[in-house]
Write a protein that holds these residues in place. Structure first.
Motif, PDB file in Angstrom:
ATOM      1  N   UNK A 232      31.955  38.189  45.151  1.00 25.13           N
ATOM      2  CA  UNK A 232      31.805  39.150  46.224  1.00 25.13           C
ATOM      3  C   UNK A 232      32.558  40.424  45.859  1.00 25.13           C
ATOM      4  N   UNK A 233      32.341  41.478  46.646  1.00 23.63           N
ATOM      5  CA  UNK A 233      33.065  42.735  46.390  1.00 23.63           C
ATOM      6  C   UNK A 233      34.567  42.511  46.540  1.00 23.63           C
ATOM      7  N   UNK A 234      34.955  41.750  47.561  1.00 28.84           N
ATOM      8  CA  UNK A 234      36.389  41.498  47.786  1.00 28.84           C
ATOM      9  C   UNK A 234      37.002  40.751  46.605  1.00 28.84           C
ATOM     10  N   UNK A 235      36.284  39.767  46.082  1.00 26.91           N
ATOM     11  CA  UNK A 235      36.798  39.009  44.941  1.00 26.91           C
ATOM     12  C   UNK A 235      36.915  39.898  43.710  1.00 26.91           C
ATOM     13  N   UNK A 236      35.926  40.768  43.507  1.00 27.67           N
ATOM     14  CA  UNK A 236      35.968  41.677  42.359  1.00 27.67           C
ATOM     15  C   UNK A 236      37.134  42.641  42.478  1.00 27.67           C
ATOM     16  N   UNK A 237      37.337  43.206  43.678  1.00 27.06           N
ATOM     17  CA  UNK A 237      38.433  44.156  43.866  1.00 27.06           C
ATOM     18  C   UNK A 237      39.781  43.458  43.698  1.00 27.06           C
ATOM     19  N   UNK A 238      39.872  42.208  44.146  1.00 30.72           N
ATOM     20  CA  UNK A 238      41.108  41.445  43.957  1.00 30.72           C
ATOM     21  C   UNK A 238      41.416  41.281  42.468  1.00 30.72           C
ATOM     22  N   UNK A 239      40.369  41.024  41.666  1.00 32.33           N
ATOM     23  CA  UNK A 239      40.566  40.885  40.226  1.00 32.33           C
ATOM     24  C   UNK A 239      41.021  42.206  39.607  1.00 32.33           C
ATOM     25  N   UNK A 240      40.469  43.324  40.087  1.00 30.64           N
ATOM     26  CA  UNK A 240      40.895  44.634  39.594  1.00 30.64           C
ATOM     27  C   UNK A 240      42.375  44.857  39.897  1.00 30.64           C
ATOM     28  N   UNK A 241      42.786  44.576  41.131  1.00 33.38           N
ATOM     29  CA  UNK A 241      44.180  44.813  41.524  1.00 33.38           C
ATOM     30  C   UNK A 241      45.136  43.911  40.748  1.00 33.38           C
ATOM     31  N   UNK A 242      44.708  42.685  40.472  1.00 31.83           N
ATOM     32  CA  UNK A 242      45.559  41.796  39.676  1.00 31.83           C
ATOM     33  C   UNK A 242      45.741  42.341  38.264  1.00 31.83           C
ATOM     34  N   UNK A 243      44.672  42.888  37.693  1.00 32.48           N
ATOM     35  CA  UNK A 243      44.758  43.473  36.355  1.00 32.48           C
ATOM     36  C   UNK A 243      45.630  44.725  36.374  1.00 32.48           C
ATOM     37  N   UNK A 244      45.506  45.551  37.414  1.00 31.94           N
ATOM     38  CA  UNK A 244      46.343  46.748  37.508  1.00 31.94           C
ATOM     39  C   UNK A 244      47.812  46.367  37.649  1.00 31.94           C
ATOM     40  N   UNK A 245      48.092  45.278  38.362  1.00 31.11           N
ATOM     41  CA  UNK A 245      49.478  44.806  38.458  1.00 31.11           C
ATOM     42  C   UNK A 245      50.017  44.403  37.091  1.00 31.11           C
ATOM     43  N   UNK A 246      49.126  43.887  36.249  1.00 29.76           N
ATOM     44  CA  UNK A 246      49.542  43.490  34.893  1.00 29.76           C
ATOM     45  C   UNK A 246      49.866  44.700  34.029  1.00 29.76           C
ATOM     46  N   UNK A 247      49.034  45.734  34.081  1.00 34.09           N
ATOM     47  CA  UNK A 247      49.208  46.854  33.153  1.00 34.09           C
ATOM     48  C   UNK A 247      50.243  47.862  33.647  1.00 34.09           C
ATOM     49  N   UNK A 248      50.589  47.821  34.922  1.00 37.74           N
ATOM     50  CA  UNK A 248      51.529  48.799  35.474  1.00 37.74           C
ATOM     51  C   UNK A 248      52.969  48.354  35.203  1.00 37.74           C
ATOM     52  N   UNK A 249      53.794  49.278  34.718  1.00 37.19           N
ATOM     53  CA  UNK A 249      55.186  48.938  34.436  1.00 37.19           C
ATOM     54  C   UNK A 249      55.933  48.730  35.749  1.00 37.19           C
ATOM     55  N   UNK A 250      57.026  47.960  35.740  1.00 36.25           N
ATOM     56  CA  UNK A 250      57.864  47.830  36.942  1.00 36.25           C
ATOM     57  C   UNK A 250      58.337  49.203  37.411  1.00 36.25           C
ATOM     58  N   UNK A 251      58.150  49.481  38.671  1.00 34.81           N
ATOM     59  CA  UNK A 251      58.539  50.782  39.202  1.00 34.81           C
ATOM     60  C   UNK A 251      57.480  51.847  39.041  1.00 34.81           C
TER      61      UNK A 251
END
Length: 263
Positions: A232-251
């Motif tokens: 679903x769109x919600x599941x896809x967006x959740x996957x995007x946000x999880x990936x962004x959390x991975x690539x974003x440095x702390x802070x």
């Protein structure tokens, strides 16, 4: 994931010296003169294009002939930044002179009424506008700034980016059921002979996913129905946000631009 968007972004971030900018415009004028000379020949050279028969359905004959010659002459330019820029410029004309209703709608309508030579005048103007913008960009970038890097990847995965490598993420996710970006760009994808299967299969929130039986427009290179991977769109967006959390440095900072919509 959209190969057209990647190429447009590359040109919008490509700095050029004033001399290089003049070369872009000069090459566009050279091609325009060659196309005009060919137009006046009784038997101009035939142009072979993989999608020629499908493309022909979307253009008046004289506009198709001009576009075909422009495409042929751009492809004859030696590989490099100049040809890449001219391809991007060319992509700005393929919907404008087609019978598609607009850039945001894939439905066919009446063919536009443009005189002979209109394609060349438009493309020369676009080449000048883009090159001047690139020269202005070069004047504003601090010396030593690294060049922009483009990745043509699924935002749910981003395999080229490791953990904590980004200081900032700025994004605006696609809304559910609002647009079909693959359908909107299918003429550009066909003209530029770009591989679009990953884009067609992986587009998030596409309008066609809500109605797998809908016809997204009838341009070349049809797209499959159904959401990517059954998500679903919600599941896809959740996957995007999880990936962004991975690539974003702390802070680090994440700016998520969202507007109102009705689905």
């Amino acid at each position: 994931l959209n190969p057209v968007a990647v190429r447009v972004a590359r040109e919008r971030t490509r700095p050029r010296s004033p001399a290089e900018a003049r070369q872009v415009e000069s090459e566009a004028r050279r091609i325009a003169a060659a196309v005009e000379a060919l137009r006046q020949e009784k038997q101009p050279p035939r142009v072979a294009h993989r999608h020629q028969h499908e493309l022909a359905r979307h253009y008046a004959p004289h506009l198709l002939a001009e576009l075909m010659q422009w495409h042929r002459l751009i492809e004859a330019v030696p590989a490099g930044p100049l040809r890449e820029t001219l391809r991007a410029v060319f992509s700005s004309a393929v919907v404008k002179f087609s019978n598609l209703a607009s850039d945001s709608r894939a439905e066919a309508g009446a063919s536009p009424h443009y005189p002979k030579g209109a394609v060349s005048r438009f493309l020369v103007g676009k080449a000048r506008e883009l090159a001047q913008g690139q020269a202005a960009l070069a004047g504003r970038i601090p010396r030593g700034t690294p060049p922009a890097t483009m990745y043509e990847e699924d935002a749910r995965l981003l395999p080229s980016l490791g953990w904590g490598v980004c200081d900032l993420v700025l994004t605006s996710p696609p809304y559910p059921g609002t647009y079909d970006y693959h359908a909107q760009h299918r003429l550009r994808l066909a003209w530029l002979l770009l591989e679009d299967a990953p884009f067609a299969a992986g587009e998030i929130g596409a309008r066609r996913h809500g109605d797998p039986g809908a016809d997204p427009g009838g341009a070349p290179g049809g797209a499959p129905g159904g959401a990517p991977g059954g998500e679903s769109w919600s599941e896809s967006l959740r996957a995007v946000l999880a990936t962004l959390a991975r690539v974003l440095r702390p802070g680090g900072s994440l700016f998520l631009v969202l507007g109102d919509w009705i689905a």
